[in-house]
Design an enzyme around this catalytic site. Sequence first.
Site, PDB file in Angstrom:
ATOM      1  N   GLY A  27       0.812  -1.283   0.298  1.00 33.49           N
ATOM      2  CA  GLY A  27      -0.100   0.032  -0.012  1.00 33.49           C
ATOM      3  C   GLY A  27       0.926   1.075  -0.058  1.00 33.49           C
ATOM      4  N   ASN A  29       1.316   3.277  -2.127  1.00 34.52           N
ATOM      5  CA  ASN A  29       0.977   4.447  -3.173  1.00 34.52           C
ATOM      6  C   ASN A  29       0.191   5.565  -2.563  1.00 34.52           C
ATOM      7  OD1 ASN A  29      -0.942   1.914  -3.390  1.00 34.52           O
ATOM      8  ND2 ASN A  29      -2.239   3.914  -4.341  1.00 34.52           N
ATOM      9  N   GLY A  31      -1.797   7.543   1.227  1.00 37.68           N
ATOM     10  CA  GLY A  31      -2.088   7.450   2.731  1.00 37.68           C
ATOM     11  C   GLY A  31      -0.572   7.213   3.544  1.00 37.68           C
ATOM     12  N   ILE A  32      -0.747   6.828   4.775  1.00 35.44           N
ATOM     13  CA  ILE A  32       0.418   6.358   5.401  1.00 35.44           C
ATOM     14  C   ILE A  32       1.663   5.806   4.822  1.00 35.44           C
ATOM     15  CG2 ILE A  32       1.506   5.413   7.591  1.00 35.44           C
ATOM     16  CD1 ILE A  32      -1.345   5.949   8.837  1.00 35.44           C
ATOM     17  N   GLY A  33       1.198   4.698   4.133  1.00 35.52           N
ATOM     18  CA  GLY A  33       2.282   3.833   3.203  1.00 35.52           C
ATOM     19  C   GLY A  33       3.011   4.822   1.979  1.00 35.52           C
ATOM     20  N   SER A 156      -3.122  -0.476  14.460  1.00 34.38           N
ATOM     21  CA  SER A 156      -4.373   0.797  14.580  1.00 34.38           C
ATOM     22  C   SER A 156      -4.618   0.897  16.001  1.00 34.38           C
ATOM     23  CB  SER A 156      -5.413   0.483  13.656  1.00 34.38           C
ATOM     24  OG  SER A 156      -6.431   1.295  13.807  1.00 34.38           O
ATOM     25  N   TYR A 181     -13.291  -3.607  11.013  1.00 36.24           N
ATOM     26  CA  TYR A 181     -12.126  -3.019  10.388  1.00 36.24           C
ATOM     27  C   TYR A 181     -11.013  -3.242  11.819  1.00 36.24           C
ATOM     28  CZ  TYR A 181      -8.387   0.183   9.766  1.00 36.24           C
ATOM     29  OH  TYR A 181      -6.964   0.784   9.451  1.00 36.24           O
TER      30      TYR A 181
END
Length: 315
Positions: A27, A29, A31-33, A156, A181
């Site tokens: 991931g 590409n 957000g946090i990633g 999280s 989630y």
Amino acid sequence: MSSASTNPPWNVARPPRAEGSTFLVTGGNAGIGYFVAEQLSASGATVVLGSRSPAKAETAMASIRARVPGARLRAVRLDLADLSTLRPAVESLEVDRLDAVVHNAGVALDDPPRRETGEGHELMFGTNHLGHFALTRWLMPLLSAAPAARVVTMGSFAAKSERLDLADLQSRKDYRPKRTYARSKLAQMYFCLELDRRLRAAGSTVASVLVHPGGALDSLTPARPPVHVRTAGARLGAAPAALLVQGKHAGAWPAVRAVLDPAVRGGEMWEPRVFGLRGEPRRAPVWNHLTDTRVATRLWDASRDLTGVDPGPQH
């Protein structure tokens, strides 16, 4: 004690150099990633962005190159919701070793109805936990080939107040998106710690480290157009929240430290310094419910049965 005295103070703006290393960020590409990838690329390492969308990965790499001159970047198509694609994705890396993987990619659904992967797993549990569980199996030979590789799992803060229902891991009986989630992230965190126990027991050189980003909001995140665009209105509206939480660039700091800081050890948890919600990364006590090895073992066995693979040390 000795590690603190022999390593320089951690500076989030100047991570140590890591030329010759290769890191994979799932991931990577958005957000946090994205910020994990951007910050790791400043170390001189080769950073591989795992992404479902090759086009989005290309856009992210262009953004990183604009900020990090000489960044060494690659992309691999990675769909954690489709377990059958993970082994070919790892083979397409065409590397003889991997120095770290950051298990960051995640799916979060805001509204019902419940959705499933092609293999029939609830989408968030199947992607966030089972996808990374299976991916680790195929990465383990590459990680084991490195001198001291790290598996860094992005948990999280939402998981702190949750507990797993081992009889309903797929939320078939009672599906609530936010809770499902949070439980999928909790499962990831149990997996991270159980993986480290198994690696230690096997005498492996690979370490598994747990991190979480605290409270990381888009509205407090610096602009990276077109990857992330922040309006003036969003910036002003978020100003009061900045006392408690932070942007996604800062949410990346614990993961970056877990990859690069030589003082970090397997089985540790790293989080933002201020109430676990904002600030520079620090080592924190593992949450009490995450220390329940009985739950971790039962989750591992269920995950192995659901994926058909075992990511522990290969014999």
